[in-house]
Write a protein that holds these residues in place. Structure first.
Motif, PDB file in Angstrom:
ATOM      1  N   GLU A  52      32.128 -23.151 -13.240  1.00  0.00           N
ATOM      2  CA  GLU A  52      30.779 -23.641 -12.939  1.00  0.00           C
ATOM      3  C   GLU A  52      30.212 -24.264 -14.210  1.00  0.00           C
ATOM      4  N   VAL A  53      29.032 -24.821 -14.136  1.00  0.00           N
ATOM      5  CA  VAL A  53      28.363 -25.356 -15.326  1.00  0.00           C
ATOM      6  C   VAL A  53      27.194 -24.434 -15.648  1.00  0.00           C
ATOM      7  N   TRP A  54      27.379 -23.601 -16.680  1.00  0.00           N
ATOM      8  CA  TRP A  54      26.355 -22.658 -17.127  1.00  0.00           C
ATOM      9  C   TRP A  54      25.703 -23.225 -18.378  1.00  0.00           C
ATOM     10  N   LEU A  55      24.388 -23.285 -18.382  1.00  0.00           N
ATOM     11  CA  LEU A  55      23.624 -23.845 -19.496  1.00  0.00           C
ATOM     12  C   LEU A  55      22.542 -22.854 -19.941  1.00  0.00           C
ATOM     13  N   ASP A  56      22.938 -21.644 -20.298  1.00  0.00           N
ATOM     14  CA  ASP A  56      21.988 -20.619 -20.732  1.00  0.00           C
ATOM     15  C   ASP A  56      21.500 -20.928 -22.149  1.00  0.00           C
ATOM     16  N   PHE A  57      20.234 -20.616 -22.432  1.00  0.00           N
ATOM     17  CA  PHE A  57      19.676 -20.852 -23.764  1.00  0.00           C
ATOM     18  C   PHE A  57      18.461 -19.963 -23.963  1.00  0.00           C
ATOM     19  N   VAL A  58      18.017 -19.900 -25.217  1.00  0.00           N
ATOM     20  CA  VAL A  58      16.762 -19.249 -25.576  1.00  0.00           C
ATOM     21  C   VAL A  58      15.893 -20.336 -26.193  1.00  0.00           C
ATOM     22  N   ALA A  59      14.691 -20.510 -25.670  1.00  0.00           N
ATOM     23  CA  ALA A  59      13.777 -21.518 -26.213  1.00  0.00           C
ATOM     24  C   ALA A  59      13.394 -21.114 -27.640  1.00  0.00           C
ATOM     25  N   ASN A  60      13.384 -22.069 -28.554  1.00  0.00           N
ATOM     26  CA  ASN A  60      13.047 -21.757 -29.943  1.00  0.00           C
ATOM     27  C   ASN A  60      11.543 -21.551 -30.108  1.00  0.00           C
ATOM     28  N   ALA A  61      11.086 -21.395 -31.345  1.00  0.00           N
ATOM     29  CA  ALA A  61       9.672 -21.120 -31.624  1.00  0.00           C
ATOM     30  C   ALA A  61       8.750 -22.232 -31.139  1.00  0.00           C
ATOM     31  N   ASN A  62       9.298 -23.426 -30.928  1.00  0.00           N
ATOM     32  CA  ASN A  62       8.516 -24.556 -30.428  1.00  0.00           C
ATOM     33  C   ASN A  62       8.675 -24.752 -28.923  1.00  0.00           C
ATOM     34  N   GLY A  63       9.360 -23.829 -28.245  1.00  0.00           N
ATOM     35  CA  GLY A  63       9.554 -23.954 -26.794  1.00  0.00           C
ATOM     36  C   GLY A  63      10.627 -24.943 -26.403  1.00  0.00           C
ATOM     37  N   VAL A  64      11.556 -25.226 -27.329  1.00  0.00           N
ATOM     38  CA  VAL A  64      12.629 -26.193 -27.089  1.00  0.00           C
ATOM     39  C   VAL A  64      13.952 -25.449 -26.905  1.00  0.00           C
ATOM     40  N   GLY A  65      14.718 -25.867 -25.907  1.00  0.00           N
ATOM     41  CA  GLY A  65      16.063 -25.338 -25.694  1.00  0.00           C
ATOM     42  C   GLY A  65      17.049 -26.475 -25.606  1.00  0.00           C
ATOM     43  N   ARG A  66      18.180 -26.325 -26.290  1.00  0.00           N
ATOM     44  CA  ARG A  66      19.266 -27.314 -26.249  1.00  0.00           C
ATOM     45  C   ARG A  66      20.554 -26.561 -25.967  1.00  0.00           C
ATOM     46  N   VAL A  67      21.340 -27.092 -25.046  1.00  0.00           N
ATOM     47  CA  VAL A  67      22.603 -26.445 -24.715  1.00  0.00           C
ATOM     48  C   VAL A  67      23.548 -27.477 -24.123  1.00  0.00           C
ATOM     49  N   ARG A  68      24.842 -27.221 -24.274  1.00  0.00           N
ATOM     50  CA  ARG A  68      25.853 -28.141 -23.758  1.00  0.00           C
ATOM     51  C   ARG A  68      27.004 -27.326 -23.172  1.00  0.00           C
ATOM     52  N   ALA A  69      27.560 -27.799 -22.079  1.00  0.00           N
ATOM     53  CA  ALA A  69      28.763 -27.214 -21.484  1.00  0.00           C
ATOM     54  C   ALA A  69      29.789 -28.325 -21.335  1.00  0.00           C
ATOM     55  N   THR A  70      31.013 -28.035 -21.713  1.00  0.00           N
ATOM     56  CA  THR A  70      32.097 -29.009 -21.591  1.00  0.00           C
ATOM     57  C   THR A  70      33.166 -28.424 -20.688  1.00  0.00           C
ATOM     58  N   GLN A  71      33.590 -29.211 -19.714  1.00  0.00           N
ATOM     59  CA  GLN A  71      34.603 -28.769 -18.759  1.00  0.00           C
ATOM     60  C   GLN A  71      35.816 -29.685 -18.836  1.00  0.00           C
ATOM     61  N   ALA A  72      36.990 -29.142 -18.538  1.00  0.00           N
ATOM     62  CA  ALA A  72      38.230 -29.916 -18.538  1.00  0.00           C
ATOM     63  C   ALA A  72      38.495 -30.518 -17.165  1.00  0.00           C
ATOM     64  N   TRP A  73      37.473 -30.692 -16.374  1.00  0.00           N
ATOM     65  CA  TRP A  73      37.566 -31.278 -15.044  1.00  0.00           C
ATOM     66  C   TRP A  73      36.341 -32.151 -14.794  1.00  0.00           C
ATOM     67  N   ASN A  74      36.456 -33.012 -13.793  1.00  0.00           N
ATOM     68  CA  ASN A  74      35.330 -33.844 -13.377  1.00  0.00           C
ATOM     69  C   ASN A  74      34.822 -33.364 -12.027  1.00  0.00           C
ATOM     70  N   PHE A  75      33.593 -33.703 -11.704  1.00  0.00           N
ATOM     71  CA  PHE A  75      33.003 -33.304 -10.431  1.00  0.00           C
ATOM     72  C   PHE A  75      33.772 -33.923  -9.271  1.00  0.00           C
ATOM     73  N   HIS A  76      33.867 -33.181  -8.184  1.00  0.00           N
ATOM     74  CA  HIS A  76      34.483 -33.704  -6.970  1.00  0.00           C
ATOM     75  C   HIS A  76      33.651 -34.875  -6.467  1.00  0.00           C
ATOM     76  N   GLU A  77      34.322 -35.958  -6.102  1.00  0.00           N
ATOM     77  CA  GLU A  77      33.606 -37.135  -5.611  1.00  0.00           C
ATOM     78  C   GLU A  77      32.890 -36.866  -4.294  1.00  0.00           C
TER      79      GLU A  77
END
Length: 191
Positions: A129-154
């Motif tokens: 699956e594509v999981w993008l869990d994060f904790v917002a920083n002191a400014n309320g900003v969250g950055r996260v990336r997930a990389t998969q070795a597959w592409n989405f089904h058309e």
């Protein structure tokens, strides 16, 4: 390697009315906003403005390569220090938080069905699956990336990103769960 940026770059505006009180049996109140892009006209719905304050924004970027897919999320205006879960889901957002359906899975859990999402760690895991869990920083900003070795089904691509109340659980029987759905954004029907 050839890289193609899909037009899934999404600044999203999450706005909304106050959520329904927890003791109420009715669905949470929702509010709809619009994104500038995950295609123009995509819709956003906020289910809980205490966790996702009015004016919160995010950008989802999907980069498709010959070898896989990379999904990045940048969220701003969130509660500083708060943990969030985020996943790509199979259906469009709606006034009912359940409208977005289950998580997008590359290999579908044969035991899952409508109203009973996958909780088997063999299928509900960050490699399937594509999981993008994060904790917002002191400014309320969250950055996260997930990389998969597959592409989405058309024929069954993901249609939305759902922001959840907790980081994603991994134990059998609750794998893939991440608490209440706080906000949702739908992509346009074009790739």
């Amino acid at each position: 390697m050839k890289t193609k940026l899909l037009a899934l770059a999404v600044p999203l505006l999450l706005t909304g009315a106050a959520p329904a009180p927890a003791a109420q049996a009715e669905p949470a109140q929702t509010s709809e906003g619009t994104f500038k892009t995950w295609r123009d006209g995509a819709k956003a719905v906020t289910y809980d403005t205490m966790a996702v304050p009015v004016g919160a924004r995010a950008r989802v970027t999907v980069v498709k390569t010959e070898g896989g897919v990379r999904v990045s999320l940048l969220a701003t205006g969130l509660k500083p220090g708060r943990a969030y879960g985020a996943h790509l889901h199979t259906s469009e957002c709606g006034k009912d938080p359940a409208a977005a359906g289950p998580h997008y899975q590359q290999r579908l859990d044969p035991a899952a069905r409508p109203g009973k999402p996958s909780v088997d760690p063999a299928y509900a895991n960050p490699a399937n699956e594509v999981w993008l869990d994060f904790v917002a920083n002191a400014n309320g900003v969250g950055r996260v990336r997930a990389t998969q070795a597959w592409n989405f089904h058309e024929t069954r691509p993901p249609w939305s990103l759902v922001l959840h109340a907790e980081h994603t659980h991994t134990t059998p029987g609750e794998a893939g769960t991440a608490g209440a759905r706080l906000a949702c954004l739908t992509r346009d029907d074009e790739d």
